[in-house]
Design an enzyme around this catalytic site. Structure first.
Site, short mmCIF file in Angstrom:
data_model
loop_
_atom_site.label_atom_id
_atom_site.label_comp_id
_atom_site.label_asym_id
_atom_site.label_seq_id
_atom_site.Cartn_x
_atom_site.Cartn_y
_atom_site.Cartn_z
N ASP A 70 -3.54 -15.44 49.14
CA ASP A 70 -4.64 -14.58 49.59
C ASP A 70 -5.98 -15.12 49.14
O ASP A 70 -6.06 -16.05 48.31
CB ASP A 70 -4.45 -13.13 49.09
CG ASP A 70 -3.87 -13.06 47.69
OD1 ASP A 70 -4.07 -14.02 46.92
OD2 ASP A 70 -3.22 -12.06 47.36
N ASN A 141 0.10 -0.80 42.11
CA ASN A 141 0.56 0.03 43.24
C ASN A 141 1.68 -0.63 44.02
O ASN A 141 2.02 -0.19 45.12
CB ASN A 141 -0.62 0.35 44.17
CG ASN A 141 -1.22 -0.91 44.80
OD1 ASN A 141 -0.75 -2.01 44.55
ND2 ASN A 141 -2.26 -0.74 45.61
N HIS A 143 1.67 -3.70 45.28
CA HIS A 143 1.32 -4.70 46.30
C HIS A 143 1.84 -6.07 45.90
O HIS A 143 1.94 -6.39 44.71
CB HIS A 143 -0.19 -4.72 46.61
CG HIS A 143 -1.09 -5.29 45.56
ND1 HIS A 143 -2.35 -4.80 45.32
CD2 HIS A 143 -0.94 -6.33 44.69
CE1 HIS A 143 -2.93 -5.51 44.37
NE2 HIS A 143 -2.10 -6.44 43.97
N GLU A 148 -1.13 -3.98 50.73
CA GLU A 148 -1.29 -2.69 50.06
C GLU A 148 -0.29 -1.68 50.62
O GLU A 148 0.31 -1.91 51.68
CB GLU A 148 -2.73 -2.21 50.27
CG GLU A 148 -3.80 -3.13 49.69
CD GLU A 148 -3.92 -3.08 48.16
OE1 GLU A 148 -2.91 -2.90 47.46
OE2 GLU A 148 -5.05 -3.23 47.66
C1 F6R Z 1 -3.01 -12.64 43.68
C2 F6R Z 1 -2.19 -11.61 44.31
C3 F6R Z 1 -2.03 -10.25 43.73
C4 F6R Z 1 -1.79 -10.30 42.20
C5 F6R Z 1 -1.64 -8.89 41.65
C6 F6R Z 1 -1.45 -8.88 40.14
O1 F6R Z 1 -3.00 -13.83 44.43
O2 F6R Z 1 -1.66 -11.86 45.35
O3 F6R Z 1 -0.95 -9.62 44.33
O4 F6R Z 1 -0.65 -11.04 41.96
O5 F6R Z 1 -2.76 -8.12 41.98
O6 F6R Z 1 -2.58 -9.38 39.52
P1 F6R Z 1 -2.56 -9.71 37.95
O7 F6R Z 1 -1.61 -10.82 37.76
O8 F6R Z 1 -3.97 -10.11 37.65
O9 F6R Z 1 -2.13 -8.46 37.27
#
Ligand code: F6R
Length: 245
Positions: A70, A141, A143, A148
């Site tokens: 992403d 959440n 994701h 989402e």
């Molecule tokens: C990042 C991504 C997100 C993160 C998620 C957890 O490329 O795709 O899904 O993996 O938001 O983020 P952290 O590791 O910072 O808790």
């Protein structure tokens, strides 16, 4: 049926080492490995282990291609160091021998044309014969990527609005919550499920509810996008015992 393999780790160091070894074995077993990569705090330890392995000549990225999950849309200029492209350069690419021309993101930070057909990213991944191994983190959440709650299991790479909870979680990297981008382009759930192997790293006590949903899921529940992984045949999930119990 939930065919996911769950691995309980003692700490972040152990988790990072185990997941890095999985990547190293995969890269060493394929002529032209195609990697799917995540950003965020969770995979940083894995990338550090990969850098060390490269320095110790246990792995080379020279024949690797990578596709990131992403990228933010609409980052203010002062925050370009929060772009995921920047993150990958800082945390992995600039320390190893990957050819930067073979590293791809769903949108270019310098040229964010929102009329672009983002599904071309899926086609590009297909043209490389798919992702051999994909690392994922998980949001509070549930994701994965930035799919989402409410995301469809058939979703491809697309533009998505980030939820309030994600904006809140990501605000730790910005001066104010108002500065956090509210949109991103993300691989879809269908894009993710096409990966030949998936490794999800669950780091942080705030991920407990999402992990428990994933452990108990039998079918996909769009309220918890991570449960799409029950539809996949080769997924491993690594988590830290003390954060979950
Ligand atoms: C990042 C991504 C997100 C993160 C998620 C957890 O490329 O795709 O899904 O993996 O938001 O983020 P952290 O590791 O910072 O808790």
């Amino acid at each position: 049926m939930n065919k996911i393999k769950f691995f309980e780790c003692d700490d972040y160091e152990q988790l990072s080492g185990l997941v890095a070894n999985k990547f190293i074995d995969k890269i060493n077993s394929i002529k032209k490995p195609v990697l799917g990569l995540a950003t965020g705090s969770s995979p940083i330890g894995v990338y550090q282990h990969l850098i060390k392995a490269y320095q110790n000549k246990k792995v080379s990225f020279a024949n690797c291609t990578s596709f990131n999950l992403d990228e933010y849309i609409g980052l203010k200029k002062e925050y370009l160091d929060q772009s995921y492209q920047y993150f990958m350069n800082q945390n992995l690419f600039s320390h190893v021998d990957i050819d930067i021309k073979n590293t791809f993101f769903p949108v270019d930070q310098d040229n964010q044309d929102l009329t672009y057909d983002f599904e071309n990213y899926d086609k590009k991944i297909d043209s490389y014969n798919g992702l051999d191994i994909l690392i994922l983190g998980i949001g509070n959440n549930g994701h994965i990527g930035f799919n989402e709650p409410g995301s469809s299991i058939d979703s491809k790479t697309r533009l998505i609005n980030l939820t309030e909870s994600t904006v809140e979680a990501n605000s730790r990297f910005f001066k104010s919550k108002d500065d956090v981008p509210k949109k991103s382009v993300t691989m879809g759930l269908a894009t993710i499920l096409k990966a030949k192997e998936i490794v999800l790293v669950v780091v942080g006590k705030s991920k407990k509810e999402a992990l428990l949903k994933l452990k108990s899921a039998k079918v996909f529940d769009s309220n918890w996008p991570c449960t799409a992984l029950v539809e996949h045949n080769n997924t491993s999930v690594y988590f830290i015992k003390s954060e979950i119990n």
